[in-house]
Motif scaffolding. Structure first.
Motif, PDB file in Angstrom:
ATOM      1  N   ARG A  60      -3.641   5.890  -3.498  1.00 41.28           N
ATOM      2  CA  ARG A  60      -2.227   5.815  -3.846  1.00 41.28           C
ATOM      3  C   ARG A  60      -1.970   6.346  -5.247  1.00 41.28           C
ATOM      4  NH1 ARG A  60       2.540   3.497  -2.375  1.00 41.28           N
ATOM      5  NH2 ARG A  60       3.935   2.866  -4.076  1.00 41.28           N
ATOM      6  N   HIS A  61      -2.828   5.988  -6.216  1.00 40.23           N
ATOM      7  CA  HIS A  61      -2.668   6.463  -7.583  1.00 40.23           C
ATOM      8  C   HIS A  61      -3.578   7.662  -7.807  1.00 40.23           C
ATOM      9  CE1 HIS A  61      -0.713   2.594  -9.403  1.00 40.23           C
ATOM     10  NE2 HIS A  61      -0.168   2.977  -8.268  1.00 40.23           N
ATOM     11  N   CYS A  62      -3.331   8.397  -8.883  1.00 42.10           N
ATOM     12  CA  CYS A  62      -4.060   9.647  -9.115  1.00 42.10           C
ATOM     13  C   CYS A  62      -5.362   9.438  -9.871  1.00 42.10           C
ATOM     14  CB  CYS A  62      -3.169  10.638  -9.867  1.00 42.10           C
ATOM     15  SG  CYS A  62      -2.696  10.102 -11.529  1.00 42.10           S
ATOM     16  N   ASN A 110      -6.168  -0.389  -2.579  1.00 45.79           N
ATOM     17  CA  ASN A 110      -5.725   0.438  -1.459  1.00 45.79           C
ATOM     18  C   ASN A 110      -6.319  -0.076  -0.152  1.00 45.79           C
ATOM     19  OD1 ASN A 110      -4.707   3.299  -2.846  1.00 45.79           O
ATOM     20  ND2 ASN A 110      -6.271   2.247  -4.044  1.00 45.79           N
ATOM     21  N   ARG A 111      -5.518  -0.056   0.901  1.00 47.66           N
ATOM     22  CA  ARG A 111      -6.031  -0.295   2.252  1.00 47.66           C
ATOM     23  C   ARG A 111      -5.926   1.005   3.034  1.00 47.66           C
ATOM     24  NH1 ARG A 111      -2.746  -4.353   5.844  1.00 47.66           N
ATOM     25  NH2 ARG A 111      -1.406  -2.500   5.916  1.00 47.66           N
ATOM     26  N   GLY A 120      -1.658   0.768   3.137  1.00 46.78           N
ATOM     27  CA  GLY A 120      -1.054  -0.294   2.341  1.00 46.78           C
ATOM     28  C   GLY A 120      -1.701  -0.368   0.966  1.00 46.78           C
ATOM     29  N   TYR A 121      -1.108  -1.184   0.094  1.00 48.49           N
ATOM     30  CA  TYR A 121      -1.648  -1.326  -1.254  1.00 48.49           C
ATOM     31  C   TYR A 121      -1.162  -2.639  -1.863  1.00 48.49           C
ATOM     32  CZ  TYR A 121       2.874  -0.501  -3.409  1.00 48.49           C
ATOM     33  OH  TYR A 121       4.181  -0.636  -3.811  1.00 48.49           O
ATOM     34  N   MET A 122      -1.878  -3.085  -2.892  1.00 49.72           N
ATOM     35  CA  MET A 122      -1.464  -4.181  -3.763  1.00 49.72           C
ATOM     36  C   MET A 122      -1.733  -3.759  -5.199  1.00 49.72           C
ATOM     37  SD  MET A 122      -2.942  -7.684  -2.003  1.00 49.72           S
ATOM     38  CE  MET A 122      -2.195  -8.757  -3.237  1.00 49.72           C
ATOM     39  N   ALA A 166      -1.884  -8.675   0.746  1.00 51.97           N
ATOM     40  CA  ALA A 166      -0.454  -8.748   1.075  1.00 51.97           C
ATOM     41  C   ALA A 166       0.178  -7.432   0.663  1.00 51.97           C
ATOM     42  CB  ALA A 166       0.208  -9.921   0.361  1.00 51.97           C
ATOM     43  N   ASN A 167       0.515  -6.620   1.617  1.00 52.41           N
ATOM     44  CA  ASN A 167       0.970  -5.260   1.357  1.00 52.41           C
ATOM     45  C   ASN A 167       2.173  -5.231   0.412  1.00 52.41           C
ATOM     46  OD1 ASN A 167       1.085  -2.463   1.591  1.00 52.41           O
ATOM     47  ND2 ASN A 167       2.393  -2.549   3.399  1.00 52.41           N
ATOM     48  N   GLY A 168       2.056  -4.440  -0.659  1.00 48.61           N
ATOM     49  CA  GLY A 168       3.140  -4.242  -1.604  1.00 48.61           C
ATOM     50  C   GLY A 168       3.268  -5.304  -2.675  1.00 48.61           C
ATOM     51  N   ASP A 169       2.467  -6.361  -2.609  1.00 48.43           N
ATOM     52  CA  ASP A 169       2.573  -7.437  -3.596  1.00 48.43           C
ATOM     53  C   ASP A 169       1.967  -7.041  -4.936  1.00 48.43           C
ATOM     54  OD1 ASP A 169       3.823  -9.046  -1.807  1.00 48.43           O
ATOM     55  OD2 ASP A 169       2.355 -10.670  -1.870  1.00 48.43           O
ATOM     56  N   ILE A 170       2.447  -7.694  -5.988  1.00 46.78           N
ATOM     57  CA  ILE A 170       1.857  -7.602  -7.324  1.00 46.78           C
ATOM     58  C   ILE A 170       1.249  -8.967  -7.628  1.00 46.78           C
ATOM     59  CG2 ILE A 170       2.257  -7.193  -9.774  1.00 46.78           C
ATOM     60  CD1 ILE A 170       4.693  -5.525  -8.985  1.00 46.78           C
ATOM     61  N   LEU A 171      -0.065  -9.012  -7.767  1.00 44.84           N
ATOM     62  CA  LEU A 171      -0.774 -10.267  -8.001  1.00 44.84           C
ATOM     63  C   LEU A 171      -1.247 -10.310  -9.448  1.00 44.84           C
ATOM     64  CD1 LEU A 171      -1.837 -12.845  -6.618  1.00 44.84           C
ATOM     65  CD2 LEU A 171      -3.917 -11.563  -6.031  1.00 44.84           C
TER      66      LEU A 171
END
Length: 336
Positions: A60-62, A110-111, A120-122, A166-171
């Protein structure tokens, strides 16, 4: 048996162990050479270059891949990377640079599908560098084990934690949905890997700058019984190469070290990547050798190591591409 420790080793103990290890490696020299460079009967030669599996993929990130792990119960792959620069999260006063994210220990989880598609991602704030991770598989949802509580001076974790994806969460490091563990108080550079088959956890940590491995029964560890089954010095730490990944499979710990091509590590040298395996019960290396997998990658930085039980193979990750357009590739080697 490997040395048992209930408390972190002191500098004096560590030096004493190093001296004993050095003495043991000379008695006899021929046997030591056979043990560290040869192949035991009935096992494959891991010095053979790996076979490509997934190549030229993006996260997801570079930024570069740091570690990865298989969730075979749900047919997916998880991968960690340090967050890229220029992102401003809710509650932050400004965007942060990549260097700041690394110092803070901010990670992107990343998932991916087993074909490499991002599903998906967190975001994990204040966790660490992401040097290794584990999956505790469960039919109702696997739990992930990761580095946790980044030291403000280094960005590396002072403990490890367990949580559900948890997809999209910020932990955050203080998130109520995670369970946090400090098995070796005062340590840093903590990261974990799991052997789902034997239900054991592998911890890497540093005390007074010395890296070590410890193996635990997973159920007892989760219940905060931090008595290790074994605790041993990390092999080849004296080489000074960056630690890039680890995996646990039965009685064997696998370790990946090395850096990307550069002035001190030219392409003509085939790289300084090294792969080793050690029996954690005895502390005796089975193999330790340069790894020649995928020498054509640029800059070919080793990043991540994982065992996949379904095909009995060891998977190695490599980062490639220029900054800002990083990609990763996974290669594998037969274990049985």
């Amino acid at each position: 048996m490997a040395r048992f420790t209930h408390q972190p080793p002191t500098r004096r103990n560590a030096l004493g162990l190093a001296a004993l290890a050095a003495l043991g490696s000379k008695l006899p020299a021929a046997a030591a050479r056979a043990e560290t460079t040869g192949t035991r009967q009935g096992t494959p030669d891991l010095a053979t270059p790996g076979t490509s599996w997934l190549t030229g993929l993006r996260l997801r990130h570079c930024t570069v891949l740091q570690s990865f792990v298989f969730d075979e119960a749900h047919g997916c792959l998880y991968a960690l990377q340090v967050m890229q620069g220029g992102i401003r999260l809710p509650g932050e006063s400004r965007p942060h640079t990549h260097a700041e994210r690394a110092r803070h220990g901010d990670l992107c989880l990343n998932r991916l599908s087993l074909r490499g598609a991002l599903t998906g991602y967190m975001l994990l704030k204040g966790f660490g560098h992401g040097g290794a991770m584990g999956v505790e598989e469960h039919p109702r949802g696997s739990r992930l084990w990761a580095e946790w509580d980044a030291h403000p001076a280094s960005g590396y974790g002072r403990g490890i934690c367990r949580f559900r994806f948890a997809n999209g969460d910020i932990l955050t490091r203080a998130g109520a949905s995670l369970a946090a563990y400090r098995p070796v108080p005062g340590s840093t550079s903590n990261c974990a890997a799991l052997d789902q088959g034997s239900r054991r956890l592998l911890l890497r940590y540093k005390v007074e700058g010395a890296p070590r491995f410890a193996v635990y029964d997973l159920a007892r560890f989760a219940a905060r019984d931090f008595r290790p089954l074994a605790d041993l010095a990390q092999p080849d730490a004296h080489l000074g190469l960056p630690f890039q990944g680890m995996a646990l499979d039965g009685d064997t710990v696998y370790q990946l070290m090395g850096s990307g091509y550069g002035p001190g590590n030219p392409v003509t040298s085939d790289g300084n990547t090294r792969l080793a395996r050690v029996n954690w019960r005895t502390g005796t290396p089975y193999q330790d050798f340069p790894d020649r997998t995928a020498p054509h990658l640029d800059p070919r930085e080793p990043e991540g190591l994982a065992v996949r039980r379904s095909d009995r193979r060891l998977y190695l990750g490599f980062a490639e591409g220029a900054p800002g357009v990083r990609r990763f590739s996974l290669y594998s080697k037969r274990l049985d």
